[in-house]
Design an enzyme around this catalytic site. Structure first.
Site, PDB file in Angstrom:
ATOM      1  N   HIS A   5       2.771  14.825   5.420  1.00  0.00           N
ATOM      2  CA  HIS A   5       2.624  16.240   5.092  1.00  0.00           C
ATOM      3  C   HIS A   5       3.085  16.995   6.337  1.00  0.00           C
ATOM      4  O   HIS A   5       2.584  16.715   7.432  1.00  0.00           O
ATOM      5  CB  HIS A   5       1.174  16.593   4.753  1.00  0.00           C
ATOM      6  CG  HIS A   5       0.623  15.741   3.658  1.00  0.00           C
ATOM      7  ND1 HIS A   5       0.940  15.936   2.330  1.00  0.00           N
ATOM      8  CD2 HIS A   5      -0.180  14.656   3.701  1.00  0.00           C
ATOM      9  CE1 HIS A   5       0.328  15.019   1.603  1.00  0.00           C
ATOM     10  NE2 HIS A   5      -0.348  14.229   2.412  1.00  0.00           N
TER      11      HIS A   5
ATOM     12  N   SER B 294       0.828  -1.214   0.000  1.00  0.00           N
ATOM     13  CA  SER B 294       0.000   0.000   0.000  1.00  0.00           C
ATOM     14  C   SER B 294       0.857   1.256   0.000  1.00  0.00           C
ATOM     15  O   SER B 294       1.578   1.484  -0.950  1.00  0.00           O
ATOM     16  CB  SER B 294      -1.044   0.020   1.113  1.00  0.00           C
ATOM     17  OG  SER B 294      -2.032   0.991   0.779  1.00  0.00           O
TER      18      SER B 294
ATOM     19  N   CYS C 261      -1.137  -3.563   3.895  1.00  0.00           N
ATOM     20  CA  CYS C 261      -1.972  -4.737   3.659  1.00  0.00           C
ATOM     21  C   CYS C 261      -1.142  -5.987   3.899  1.00  0.00           C
ATOM     22  O   CYS C 261       0.076  -5.970   3.744  1.00  0.00           O
ATOM     23  CB  CYS C 261      -2.505  -4.733   2.227  1.00  0.00           C
ATOM     24  SG  CYS C 261      -3.553  -3.322   1.868  1.00  0.00           S
TER      25      CYS C 261
END
EC number: 4.1.1.50
Length: 130
Positions: free
Chosen positions: A68, A63, A83
């Site tokens: 940020h 995944s 995953c």
């Protein structure tokens, strides 16, 4: 309950402002977090904004990890979505907490693709042939 993946949504507060604004260091630490979680890195891309701030993603076979940063507030928003049963997003979380020198954190774990919600039998293997 079994699910296809685990998604940690993390808020990191009171982080080292210089670290948060260093795009090379952020990329290095995000890749290290992926490695420590047991993930397989596919690619990554990071960008430094002017006058400050970094955004980036490490795409993993299992995944992704995203960040940020707002250095002016000592804050980072981080998503760790993995995953499979061989990858531990909590190991990535712990690595990043230390690397960013976060004094406070808030994290929520979401189960993504819960077997009972999408009709997968509970005893099914994680990987199936399509």
């Amino acid at each position: 309950m079994k699910s296809l993946g685990r998604h940690l949504v993390a808020e990191f507060y009171e982080c080292d402002k210089e670290v948060l604004d260093n795009v090379q260091l952020i990329e290095q630490e995000m890749k290290q977090a992926a490695y420590e979680s047991g993930a397989t890195i596919v690619t990554s891309t990071f960008h430094r904004f002017l006058p400050y701030g970094v955004s980036g993603v490490v795409v993993i076979s299992e995944s992704h990890l995203t960040i940020h940063t707002w250095p002016e507030y000592g804050y980072a928003a981080i998503d760790l979505f993995t995953c499979g049963e061989d990858v531990d997003p909590w190991k990535a979380f712990e690595h990043l907490k230390k690397a960013l020198k976060a004094k406070r954190v808030h994290v929520v774990e979401h189960e993504r693709g819960r077997y009972d919600e999408i009709g997968i039998p509970e005893d099914s293997p994680h990987k199936v042939t399509v």
